[in-house]
Design an enzyme around this catalytic site. Structure first.
Site, PDB file in Angstrom:
ATOM      1  CB  CYS A  37      -0.920  -0.117   1.099  1.00  0.00           C
ATOM      2  SG  CYS A  37      -1.361  -1.329   1.076  1.00  0.00           S
ATOM      3  N   GLY A  64       0.262  -0.107  -4.848  1.00  0.00           N
ATOM      4  CA  GLY A  64      -1.110  -0.550  -4.765  1.00  0.00           C
ATOM      5  C   GLY A  64      -1.684   0.015  -5.787  1.00  0.00           C
ATOM      6  CG  ASN A 139       2.572   0.192   3.610  1.00  0.00           C
ATOM      7  OD1 ASN A 139       4.111   1.386   3.613  1.00  0.00           O
ATOM      8  ND2 ASN A 139       2.542  -0.670   3.058  1.00  0.00           N
ATOM      9  N   GLY A 140       1.625  -1.722   5.523  1.00  0.00           N
ATOM     10  CA  GLY A 140       2.274  -3.087   6.017  1.00  0.00           C
ATOM     11  C   GLY A 140       1.738  -4.195   6.560  1.00  0.00           C
ATOM     12  CE1 TYR A 281       8.458  -5.647  -7.978  1.00  0.00           C
ATOM     13  CE2 TYR A 281       7.893  -4.977  -5.720  1.00  0.00           C
ATOM     14  CZ  TYR A 281       8.207  -5.188  -7.130  1.00  0.00           C
ATOM     15  OH  TYR A 281       6.996  -4.923  -7.791  1.00  0.00           O
TER      16      TYR A 281
HETATM   17  P1  AMP Z   1       8.913 -14.294 -10.325  1.00  0.00           P
HETATM   18  O1  AMP Z   1       8.495 -13.860 -12.554  1.00  0.00           O
HETATM   19  O2  AMP Z   1       8.637 -15.301 -10.411  1.00  0.00           O
HETATM   20  O3  AMP Z   1      10.361 -14.538 -10.450  1.00  0.00           O
HETATM   21  O4  AMP Z   1       8.893 -12.452 -10.075  1.00  0.00           O
HETATM   22  C1  AMP Z   1      10.838 -11.539 -10.650  1.00  0.00           C
HETATM   23  C2  AMP Z   1       9.725 -10.969 -10.769  1.00  0.00           C
HETATM   24  O5  AMP Z   1       8.799  -9.994 -10.538  1.00  0.00           O
HETATM   25  C3  AMP Z   1      10.850  -9.173 -11.580  1.00  0.00           C
HETATM   26  O6  AMP Z   1      10.595  -9.014 -12.815  1.00  0.00           O
HETATM   27  C4  AMP Z   1      10.132  -8.408 -10.371  1.00  0.00           C
HETATM   28  O7  AMP Z   1      10.783  -6.978 -10.843  1.00  0.00           O
HETATM   29  C5  AMP Z   1       8.796  -8.945  -9.779  1.00  0.00           C
HETATM   30  N1  AMP Z   1       9.142  -8.182  -8.611  1.00  0.00           N
HETATM   31  C6  AMP Z   1       9.651  -8.962  -7.341  1.00  0.00           C
HETATM   32  N2  AMP Z   1       9.143  -8.856  -5.943  1.00  0.00           N
HETATM   33  C7  AMP Z   1       8.092  -8.314  -6.544  1.00  0.00           C
HETATM   34  C8  AMP Z   1       6.838  -8.390  -5.555  1.00  0.00           C
HETATM   35  N3  AMP Z   1       6.798  -7.994  -4.266  1.00  0.00           N
HETATM   36  N4  AMP Z   1       5.392  -7.691  -6.869  1.00  0.00           N
HETATM   37  C9  AMP Z   1       5.728  -7.184  -7.973  1.00  0.00           C
HETATM   38  N5  AMP Z   1       6.424  -8.424  -8.506  1.00  0.00           N
HETATM   39  C10 AMP Z   1       7.454  -8.445  -7.757  1.00  0.00           C
END
Ligand code: AMP
Length: 511
Positions: A37, A64, A139-140, A281
């Site tokens: 969030c 979000g 948020n959290g 990220y």
């Molecule tokens: P995956 O395809 O499941 O290995 O997810 C990795 C990709 O998802 C990377 O390109 C990240 O930028 C993105 N990513 C990593 N952590 C998150 C997160 N918590 N929420 C959404 N996207 C994420």
């Protein structure tokens, strides 16, 4: 005669079957919401605040995308408007904003990852207390939310949502202290986990950060009006000046005359440590965290990755958008050419949380297309900020090979994610985390790359100028890499205990 082991296995299987049947037939308990969030608030604006709050929320949209809400106060009454969807699809309308009156207000933008995505869970939450109204945005994620909720329900409290954030409202409303800031202070010691809170009363806007400081909260001013937001990028959009971060365990009480009072609710903690995933990220790259530009920090992650795991190649390319700064850092460090091996389509929506693996894979393909002119016949290094389930990397290796890439190497600008997050970063369970279940070589094979390397944990700390990691006092909440969680995980421990006791008693019954 079946052996002891066979009997045990059969009993375990019967236990699991019974659990499955129970899960299907039992009335659904509210599932814990896992939320990403953004929060925003201002008090004492020169005109109506809603339009400015909507802009602030728009700048925090990456935190979000599922729903948003704004609550304001006009000196007489509170207004609370909520909608599913993007901030721009509801709150950029003149008609909507003009009906949310008042110079002060707070807003919330939300993305829930499990269940409960209906309007009733959309914040800000509002309650009429005996001494006036209270609007609250959080948020959290709390790590003892289920435990507290069960206790409160047994004591006769009624919950209207399945969001853990409602617990704040319940605890604050039942406190016997006089003022709302004191009631908040009275309530917080019962709460474990991560929270950046903004509350609005008839005469104050209150911001609080949890004692560990897991989720961010920054303080600024727009003219004389105090402003609070999850990230500094929200100040940039509305033209506010950044003052400082709200400190872990601190409460700030802001008033319409521009005054800001600070109270340290929890003593400064030796284990205060913000979430490292904000840096890697989650936060917008143009935000500043602890006086550092997130974009520059991510470039440094890429440079460190290049020092640890260089590879001879023709093209260094990011996986856009997350991998862009790290790829620039990697290319600068190795003096290799930076180029875009993938072109991002901006209309595909999010790929990360889709109910099935098949849909996730389709999502990746819709979002990213290979840039044949750049990759054909080339050795390509793809840089990403993380591997979670491995969906993105597997799909992209295939796409690039099909587009004629000679070699595809993966470099990941964060360490292997081995543990789930329970504090508001969207993460699957441990069973689904690629790095928790496979070696680096197995992952390389699975995604079909020519080579694969992750940044080391110490390297990550070095890149952030904090390293190597001090195991006694790590500078960040880095539990996803180390399994060292900065708060108790009360709900999880209770669930494990219950499961153990049930399994043991079932085995005793059937043996
Ligand atoms: P995956 O395809 O499941 O290995 O997810 C990795 C990709 O998802 C990377 O390109 C990240 O930028 C993105 N990513 C990593 N952590 C998150 C997160 N918590 N929420 C959404 N996207 C994420």
């Amino acid at each position: 005669m079946p052996s002891q082991d066979t009997r045990l296995l059969a009993a375990q299987r019967r236990f699991l079957e019974r659990e499955q049947r129970r899960a299907i037939s039992a009335p659904q308990l509210p599932r814990a919401l896992n939320e990403e969030c953004g929060v925003f608030g201002m008090i004492g604006h020169t005109g109506d605040a809603a339009g400015t709050i909507a802009l602030g929320l728009h700048a925090l949209q990456h935190r979000g995308q599922e729903a948003a809400g704004i609550a304001t106060f006009d000196g007489e009454q509170f207004y609370n408007e909520k909608a599913l969807g993007l901030v721009s699809s509801h709150f950029m309308s003149e008609k909507v904003v003009s009906q949310i009156k008042g110079n002060s207000g707070i807003g919330h933008t939300r993305y829930s990852t499990t269940g409960g995505s209906g309007l009733r869970n959309v914040q800000p939450f509002y309650a009429d207390l005996d001494r006036g109204g209270l609007a609250l945005a959080h948020n959290g994620n709390l790590t003892n939310a289920r435990t507290l909720r069960t206790q409160l329900i047994r004591e006769g409290r009624i919950f209207h949502t399945t969001s853990d954030s409602e617990i704040f409202v319940k605890l604050i409303s039942q406190s016997r202290r006089l003022s709302i800031p004191e009631r908040i202070m009275d309530s917080l010691p019962a709460i474990e986990g991560a929270y950046a809170l903004i509350a609005m009363t008839h005469d104050a806007m209150i911001g609080v950060r949890d004692p560990v400081g897991i989720r961010p909260l920054v303080l600024g001013k727009l003219g004389d009006a105090p402003v609070l937001a999850s990230e500094t990028c929200a100040f940039d959009l509305i033209g506010a000046d950044f003052i400082r971060e709200v400190q872990p365990g601190e409460m700030v009480i802001c008033r319409a005359d521009g005054s800001i009072e600070s109270r340290q609710i929890f003593p400064p903690q030796s284990h205060a440590r913000s979430c490292v995933f904000e840096l890697i990220y989650f936060a917008r790259p143009n935000s500043f965290i602890e006086d550092e530009c997130v974009y520059e920090l991510r470039k440094r992650l890429g440079a460190q990755l290049a020092k640890e795991s260089p590879v001879e190649a023709d093209v260094i390319s990011p996986i856009p958008d997350g991998g862009v700064p790290a790829a620039i850092g990697y290319a600068n460090e190795t003096h290799q050419s930076y180029d875009m091996a993938l072109i991002r389509g901006h209309y595909a929506g999010r790929t990360f949380i889709q109910p099935t693996q098949e849909l996730r894979e389709l999502g990746v393909a819709r979002k990213l297309s290979p840039n044949k002119g750049v990759v054909e016949g080339k050795r390509v290094v793809l840089i990403d900020d993380s591997i979670v389930r491995g969906t993105t990397s597997k799909k992209l290796t295939r796409l690039l090979r099909r587009a004629g890439a000679k070699e595809v190497h993966f470099r990941i600008a964060c360490p292997p994610i081995l543990w789930p997050d329970y504090y508001g970063i969207d993460m699957p369970s441990r069973e689904e985390l690629m790095a928790a279940n496979y070696t680096v070589e197995e992952i390389r094979e699975h995604i079909g790359a020519d080579s694969l390397a992750f940044l080391s944990v110490d390297g990550m700390y070095e890149a952030f100028g904090k390293g190597p990691r001090d195991p006694e006092r790590p500078a960040y909440s880095d539990h996803c890499f180390t399994g060292k969680y900065p708060t108790p995980l009360t709900d999880l421990d209770r669930l494990k205990q219950v499961a153990k006791v049930e399994q043991l008693s079932f085995l005793a019954e059937t043996s």
